[in-house]
Scaffold this motif. Structure first.
Motif, PDB file in Angstrom:
ATOM      1  N   PRO A   1      13.848 -23.693 -28.106  1.00 20.62           N
ATOM      2  CA  PRO A   1      14.263 -23.847 -26.691  1.00 20.62           C
ATOM      3  C   PRO A   1      13.419 -23.015 -25.734  1.00 20.62           C
ATOM      4  CG  PRO A   1      16.188 -23.654 -28.101  1.00 20.62           C
ATOM      5  CD  PRO A   1      15.000 -23.352 -28.968  1.00 20.62           C
TER       6      PRO A   1
ATOM      7  N   LYS B   1       8.938 -34.849 -26.465  1.00 21.11           N
ATOM      8  CA  LYS B   1       8.738 -35.254 -27.852  1.00 21.11           C
ATOM      9  C   LYS B   1       7.426 -34.701 -28.408  1.00 21.11           C
ATOM     10  CE  LYS B   1      11.465 -39.521 -27.658  1.00 21.11           C
ATOM     11  NZ  LYS B   1      11.420 -41.004 -27.765  1.00 21.11           N
TER      12      LYS B   1
ATOM     13  N   LEU C   1      16.103 -30.402 -29.150  1.00 20.06           N
ATOM     14  CA  LEU C   1      17.156 -31.186 -28.489  1.00 20.06           C
ATOM     15  C   LEU C   1      18.018 -30.291 -27.605  1.00 20.06           C
ATOM     16  CD1 LEU C   1      18.254 -33.489 -31.452  1.00 20.06           C
ATOM     17  CD2 LEU C   1      16.927 -34.141 -29.439  1.00 20.06           C
ATOM     18  N   ILE C   2      18.321 -29.100 -28.108  1.00 18.06           N
ATOM     19  CA  ILE C   2      19.102 -28.139 -27.317  1.00 18.06           C
ATOM     20  C   ILE C   2      18.300 -27.696 -26.092  1.00 18.06           C
ATOM     21  CG2 ILE C   2      20.131 -25.827 -27.304  1.00 18.06           C
ATOM     22  CD1 ILE C   2      20.655 -26.257 -30.349  1.00 18.06           C
TER      23      ILE C   2
ATOM     24  N   SER D   1      15.780 -29.191 -24.638  1.00 18.98           N
ATOM     25  CA  SER D   1      15.468 -30.265 -23.694  1.00 18.98           C
ATOM     26  C   SER D   1      16.615 -30.498 -22.716  1.00 18.98           C
ATOM     27  CB  SER D   1      15.147 -31.563 -24.450  1.00 18.98           C
ATOM     28  OG  SER D   1      16.289 -32.044 -25.149  1.00 18.98           O
ATOM     29  N   LYS D   2      17.845 -30.351 -23.187  1.00 20.94           N
ATOM     30  CA  LYS D   2      19.002 -30.517 -22.293  1.00 20.94           C
ATOM     31  C   LYS D   2      19.021 -29.422 -21.238  1.00 20.94           C
ATOM     32  CE  LYS D   2      21.960 -32.978 -25.567  1.00 20.94           C
ATOM     33  NZ  LYS D   2      23.255 -32.995 -26.297  1.00 20.94           N
ATOM     34  N   PHE D   3      18.761 -28.191 -21.669  1.00 25.57           N
ATOM     35  CA  PHE D   3      18.722 -27.069 -20.739  1.00 25.57           C
ATOM     36  C   PHE D   3      17.566 -27.238 -19.762  1.00 25.57           C
ATOM     37  CE2 PHE D   3      17.260 -22.801 -19.552  1.00 25.57           C
ATOM     38  CZ  PHE D   3      18.424 -22.299 -18.984  1.00 25.57           C
TER      39      PHE D   3
ATOM     40  N   LYS E   1      16.070 -30.030 -18.726  1.00 29.61           N
ATOM     41  CA  LYS E   1      16.287 -31.116 -17.769  1.00 29.61           C
ATOM     42  C   LYS E   1      17.381 -30.781 -16.752  1.00 29.61           C
ATOM     43  CE  LYS E   1      14.901 -34.807 -20.953  1.00 29.61           C
ATOM     44  NZ  LYS E   1      15.385 -35.941 -21.779  1.00 29.61           N
ATOM     45  N   LYS E   2      18.451 -30.142 -17.213  1.00 30.21           N
ATOM     46  CA  LYS E   2      19.595 -29.886 -16.338  1.00 30.21           C
ATOM     47  C   LYS E   2      19.433 -28.684 -15.435  1.00 30.21           C
ATOM     48  CE  LYS E   2      23.196 -32.064 -19.168  1.00 30.21           C
ATOM     49  NZ  LYS E   2      24.489 -31.844 -19.882  1.00 30.21           N
ATOM     50  N   HIS E   3      18.696 -27.688 -15.909  1.00 31.36           N
ATOM     51  CA  HIS E   3      18.654 -26.412 -15.178  1.00 31.36           C
ATOM     52  C   HIS E   3      17.252 -25.981 -14.757  1.00 31.36           C
ATOM     53  CE1 HIS E   3      22.904 -25.923 -16.122  1.00 31.36           C
ATOM     54  NE2 HIS E   3      22.620 -26.153 -17.395  1.00 31.36           N
TER      55      HIS E   3
ATOM     56  N   LYS F   1      15.165 -28.417 -12.392  1.00 33.77           N
ATOM     57  CA  LYS F   1      15.797 -28.517 -11.073  1.00 33.77           C
ATOM     58  C   LYS F   1      15.655 -27.219 -10.278  1.00 33.77           C
ATOM     59  CE  LYS F   1      19.217 -32.043 -12.257  1.00 33.77           C
ATOM     60  NZ  LYS F   1      20.663 -32.350 -12.388  1.00 33.77           N
TER      61      LYS F   1
END
Length: 207
Positions: free
Chosen positions: A62, A121, A191-192, A194-196, A198-200, A203
């Motif tokens: 991450p 990826k 995967l963990i 990538s979520k962080f 994209k979301k945080h 932005k």
């Protein structure tokens, strides 16, 4: 269309890029070191093989993902491999240096192309090369210096542990399992991350 000068500026590392690179790699190294110390305290040498192989990349990926995306320029992966290679060269042995160089070259080829460091990826795939290289730091001494290395291990570990460790780092099925665990840990960590990311991070434009 961008001029050649503009394109050159976009690929040139800034002081901010360098600081980001140093800080995130320090975080990754500290995480791995702490995890290794705890692992050695809790598990036997035979069992660390089955835990560290997925835990280390799971913890590190991450942070690497965020670093790679924020810098987004050639050299992030190869530089990270070489930094760890230098550390292992001084703490593990000179044989780590050529392993790191080969890993860095392969990593750079894997990440070749425009905007590859913004493709999650590809970043995850490239980081698997990092961990495969890491795995070879453990394999090489058994292959090249087996007798001498065994004598060193026998000072710290019992015969059963030494036998198991030799098998894990010299027999193909065990080596393939280790590499598969490295890949699995990297993918799950990716995967963990990538979520962080994209979301945080993207932005908020953190780092």
């Amino acid at each position: 269309m961008k001029t050649e000068v503009e394109s050159s500026k976009n690929t040139r590392w800034t002081m901010h890029d360098i600081l980001t690179f140093v800080i995130f790699n320090l975080i990754i190294m500290i995480l791995i070191t702490v995890a290794k110390v705890v692992e050695d305290m809790v598990l036997t040498p035979q069992n660390t093989f089955f835990v560290g192989s997925w835990l280390f990349p799971l913890l590190a990926t991450p942070f690497y993902l965020v670093m790679a995306d924020r810098i987004g320029k050639r050299g992030v992966l190869s530089g990270s491999i070489l930094i760890f290679g230098v550390l292992y060269t001084f703490t593990g042995g000179l044989y780590c240096a050529p392993v790191a160089i080969v890993g860095a070259v392969i990593g750079e080829l894997v990440m070749w192309g425009k905007d590859s460091y913004h493709d999650i990826k590809r970043v995850i795939g490239g980081y698997i090369v990092y961990w495969v290289t890491f795995g070879f730091y453990g394999i090489i001494p058994y292959v090249l210096f087996r007798e001498a290395y065994m004598k060193q291990l026998e000072i710290y570990y019992n015969a059963a542990d030494v036998t198991a460790m030799i098998a894990q780092y010299t027999e193909l099925p065990w080596i393939l399992l280790m590499m598969a665990l490295f890949a699995a840990g990297t993918i799950v960590g990716g995967l963990i991350g990538s979520k962080f990311l994209k979301k945080h991070v993207r932005k908020a434009k953190i780092a």
